[in-house]
Design a protein around this motif. Structure first.
Motif, PDB file in Angstrom:
ATOM      1  N   ASN A  62       0.846  -1.188   0.000  1.00 15.96           N
ATOM      2  CA  ASN A  62       0.000   0.000   0.000  1.00 15.96           C
ATOM      3  C   ASN A  62       0.882   1.238   0.000  1.00 15.96           C
ATOM      4  O   ASN A  62       1.790   1.345   0.824  1.00 15.96           O
ATOM      5  CB  ASN A  62      -0.913   0.016   1.223  1.00 15.96           C
ATOM      6  CG  ASN A  62      -1.898  -1.120   1.193  1.00 15.96           C
ATOM      7  OD1 ASN A  62      -1.537  -2.250   1.521  1.00 15.96           O
ATOM      8  ND2 ASN A  62      -3.112  -0.845   0.802  1.00 15.96           N
ATOM      9  N   ALA A  63       0.616   2.177  -0.900  1.00 21.02           N
ATOM     10  CA  ALA A  63       1.352   3.438  -0.933  1.00 21.02           C
ATOM     11  C   ALA A  63       0.860   4.375   0.162  1.00 21.02           C
ATOM     12  O   ALA A  63       1.574   5.266   0.592  1.00 21.02           O
ATOM     13  CB  ALA A  63       1.207   4.095  -2.304  1.00 21.02           C
ATOM     14  N   SER A  64      -0.371   4.153   0.606  1.00 26.32           N
ATOM     15  CA  SER A  64      -0.932   4.938   1.707  1.00 26.32           C
ATOM     16  C   SER A  64      -1.855   4.032   2.512  1.00 26.32           C
ATOM     17  O   SER A  64      -2.238   2.962   2.059  1.00 26.32           O
ATOM     18  CB  SER A  64      -1.704   6.148   1.170  1.00 26.32           C
ATOM     19  OG  SER A  64      -2.866   5.730   0.489  1.00 26.32           O
ATOM     20  N   ARG A  65      -2.237   4.482   3.673  1.00 27.23           N
ATOM     21  CA  ARG A  65      -3.087   3.649   4.531  1.00 27.23           C
ATOM     22  C   ARG A  65      -4.444   3.352   3.927  1.00 27.23           C
ATOM     23  O   ARG A  65      -5.001   2.287   4.104  1.00 27.23           O
ATOM     24  CB  ARG A  65      -3.272   4.323   5.879  1.00 27.23           C
ATOM     25  CG  ARG A  65      -2.017   4.323   6.684  1.00 27.23           C
ATOM     26  CD  ARG A  65      -2.207   5.017   8.002  1.00 27.23           C
ATOM     27  NE  ARG A  65      -0.889   5.261   8.562  1.00 27.23           N
ATOM     28  CZ  ARG A  65      -0.637   5.256   9.839  1.00 27.23           C
ATOM     29  NH1 ARG A  65      -1.602   5.078  10.696  1.00 27.23           N
ATOM     30  NH2 ARG A  65       0.587   5.472  10.264  1.00 27.23           N
ATOM     31  N   SER A  66      -5.003   4.317   3.193  1.00 27.96           N
ATOM     32  CA  SER A  66      -6.338   4.113   2.628  1.00 27.96           C
ATOM     33  C   SER A  66      -6.295   3.750   1.144  1.00 27.96           C
ATOM     34  O   SER A  66      -7.331   3.541   0.530  1.00 27.96           O
ATOM     35  CB  SER A  66      -7.177   5.375   2.814  1.00 27.96           C
ATOM     36  OG  SER A  66      -6.566   6.470   2.150  1.00 27.96           O
ATOM     37  N   GLY A  67      -5.094   3.662   0.558  1.00 25.68           N
ATOM     38  CA  GLY A  67      -4.971   3.370  -0.866  1.00 25.68           C
ATOM     39  C   GLY A  67      -5.081   1.888  -1.167  1.00 25.68           C
ATOM     40  O   GLY A  67      -5.008   1.044  -0.268  1.00 25.68           O
TER      41      GLY A  67
END
Length: 135
Positions: A62-67
């Motif tokens: 994941n590139a971000s927590r929500s991505g």
């Protein structure tokens, strides 16, 4: 293979079509059909990757927590795969590559391949993955 072995060419000479001829060596690098055939074959590989993610055998990163999780990126005829640096993760990649190779006839050139590890990956995991994949 029918698309690549049944083609014929004709050369325009002084504004007139020359005689048609068929290539004797089949599909070659630089052929206008190359990109399309690569994408067509790559779709088979991507299907195997998507199936592994759907079955939750492959997690991606994941590139971000929500991505969304990313398991691979494609650029021209290069691929970048993301996965867990473990014997299980490497075995899964090897299994997917083996199945893809059996179906397509294409093989990864491991001499041209490179592995990058997260700085938190243990030396034991790094060495195990490198040895299993022979990269």
């Amino acid at each position: 293979m029918k698309c690549t072995t049944s083609v014929s060419y004709s050369v325009l000479i002084n504004g007139f079509n020359g005689e048609k001829f068929q290539p004797a060596r089949g599909h070659r690098q630089g052929d206008p059909l190359s990109s399309f055939l690569f994408l067509l074959c790559e779709e088979g590989f991507l299907s195997l990757m998507r199936l592994a993610m759907k079955e939750e055998r492959l997690k991606g990163v994941n590139a971000s927590r929500s991505g969304p999780a990313v398991s691979h990126l494609l650029f021209a005829n290069d691929c970048i795969w993301f996965g867990k640096a473990s014997m299980r993760g490497a075995s899964l990649f090897k299994e997917i590559l083996g199945e893809y190779g059996c179906c397509s006839g294409q093989q990864v050139n491991f001499k041209k391949s490179i592995i990058f590890f997260n700085r938190n990956t243990s030396e034991a995991n790094k060495q195990g993955v490198v040895n299993l994949l022979a990269v």
